[in-house]
Design a protein around this motif. Structure first.
Motif, short mmCIF file in Angstrom:
data_model
loop_
_atom_site.label_atom_id
_atom_site.label_comp_id
_atom_site.label_asym_id
_atom_site.label_seq_id
_atom_site.Cartn_x
_atom_site.Cartn_y
_atom_site.Cartn_z
N ALA A 61 4.09 43.46 53.28
CA ALA A 61 3.71 44.76 52.77
C ALA A 61 2.68 45.22 53.68
O ALA A 61 2.88 46.45 54.39
CB ALA A 61 3.44 44.58 51.37
N TRP A 62 1.59 44.40 54.13
CA TRP A 62 0.55 45.05 55.03
C TRP A 62 1.21 44.82 56.50
O TRP A 62 0.70 45.92 57.31
CB TRP A 62 -0.56 44.02 55.18
N GLY A 63 2.30 44.21 56.72
CA GLY A 63 2.90 44.41 58.15
C GLY A 63 3.54 45.77 58.04
O GLY A 63 4.02 46.18 59.31
N TYR A 64 4.20 46.26 57.07
CA TYR A 64 4.68 47.33 56.97
C TYR A 64 4.05 48.78 56.93
O TYR A 64 4.22 49.70 57.60
CB TYR A 64 6.11 47.36 56.06
N PHE A 65 2.98 48.66 56.07
CA PHE A 65 2.20 49.74 55.75
C PHE A 65 0.93 49.79 56.12
O PHE A 65 0.41 48.74 56.32
CB PHE A 65 2.09 49.90 54.12
N ALA A 66 0.31 51.00 56.43
CA ALA A 66 -1.17 51.00 56.81
C ALA A 66 -1.66 51.67 55.52
O ALA A 66 -0.99 52.48 54.88
CB ALA A 66 -1.42 51.78 58.10
N SER A 67 -2.93 51.53 54.93
CA SER A 67 -3.38 52.01 53.93
C SER A 67 -2.61 51.93 52.75
O SER A 67 -2.37 52.84 52.00
CB SER A 67 -3.98 53.48 54.12
N LEU A 68 -2.33 50.56 52.58
CA LEU A 68 -1.19 50.25 51.19
C LEU A 68 -2.16 50.29 49.98
O LEU A 68 -3.23 50.10 49.82
CB LEU A 68 -1.17 48.78 51.50
N ARG A 69 -1.37 50.91 48.94
CA ARG A 69 -1.95 51.09 47.62
C ARG A 69 -0.84 50.85 46.58
O ARG A 69 0.17 51.06 46.78
CB ARG A 69 -2.35 52.58 47.63
N LEU A 70 -1.31 50.07 45.55
CA LEU A 70 -0.52 49.81 44.24
C LEU A 70 -0.71 50.39 43.24
O LEU A 70 -1.96 50.42 42.77
CB LEU A 70 -0.34 48.29 44.10
N GLU A 71 0.02 51.26 42.63
CA GLU A 71 -0.34 52.26 41.49
C GLU A 71 0.74 51.55 40.37
O GLU A 71 1.94 51.44 40.49
CB GLU A 71 0.08 53.51 41.71
N VAL A 72 0.07 51.31 39.11
CA VAL A 72 0.86 50.61 37.98
C VAL A 72 1.35 51.94 37.26
O VAL A 72 0.31 52.77 36.64
CB VAL A 72 -0.08 49.84 37.20
N LEU A 73 2.27 52.25 37.36
CA LEU A 73 2.70 53.47 36.40
C LEU A 73 3.13 53.23 35.18
O LEU A 73 2.89 54.22 34.14
CB LEU A 73 4.24 54.14 37.01
#
Length: 179
Positions: A61-73
């Motif tokens: 995930a960190w290799g694909y995204f910059a400024s990664l954020r997880l939001e619980v819906l």
């Protein structure tokens, strides 16, 4: 068991939003935890293998995204099968877009979101015995107002002037005196 379910629901409510930012509390999982990740076609058993699989998922995930954020819906309890289900969204700027569009000041148009679904099944001690991850899909993105206006203008031009490209290809018809 209802009490175990309520306690795990509360712990996951605090644990999941920071999943990619800090090391998870592996004390919530049993020693023989089973991890079924349908996204990566990964199936592991045991806490050490689970920790390794989670580290792999984080690295990807960190290799694909910059400024990664997880939001619980959504986070719900299900006493019929002793599970806690979480619907969550990963949001970030893909690194390849960031490298191609580094000159943009407003990077909000580069953001991408993916929705997924996790199910945590509990054992009789109230620990997670199985973690299953399903269906990662792109989240619907809102089209900016400027793009909507541009599309509407293009449709209006296409409707007002039928087949403009065909006129360029067709020759004017010969007059009747050319026979």
């Amino acid at each position: 068991m209802e009490e175990h379910l309520a306690v795990m629901h509360e712990k996951l409510r605090h644990e999941l939003p920071n999943f990619f930012l800090k090391i998870p509390d592996y004390g919530l999982y049993s020693q023989d935890v089973e991890f079924i990740n349908h996204l990566l076609h990964l199936h592991t058993r045991g806490r050490p293998m689970y920790q390794l699989a989670v580290a792999l998922c984080k690295a990807l995930a960190w290799g694909y995204f910059a400024s990664l954020r997880l939001e619980v819906l959504a986070l719900t309890r299900h006493p019929e099968d002793w599970s806690v289900r979480a619907r969550w969204r990963l949001t970030g700027v893909p690194l390849h877009l960031l490298l191609l569009c580094f000159y943009r000041r407003d990077k909000r148009q580069l953001l991408r979101s993916y929705d997924a679904f996790s199910t945590f099944f509990l054992n009789s001690q109230g620990l997670i015995r199985c973690h299953r991850v399903d269906k990662l899909m792109p989240a619907p993105t809102a089209v900016p107002e400027a793009k909507k206006l541009l599309v509407a203008a293009a449709v209006a031009v296409a409707v007002a002037d039928p087949a403009p490209a065909l006129r360029l290809l067709l020759r004017p018809e010969a007059t009747s005196g050319d026979t």
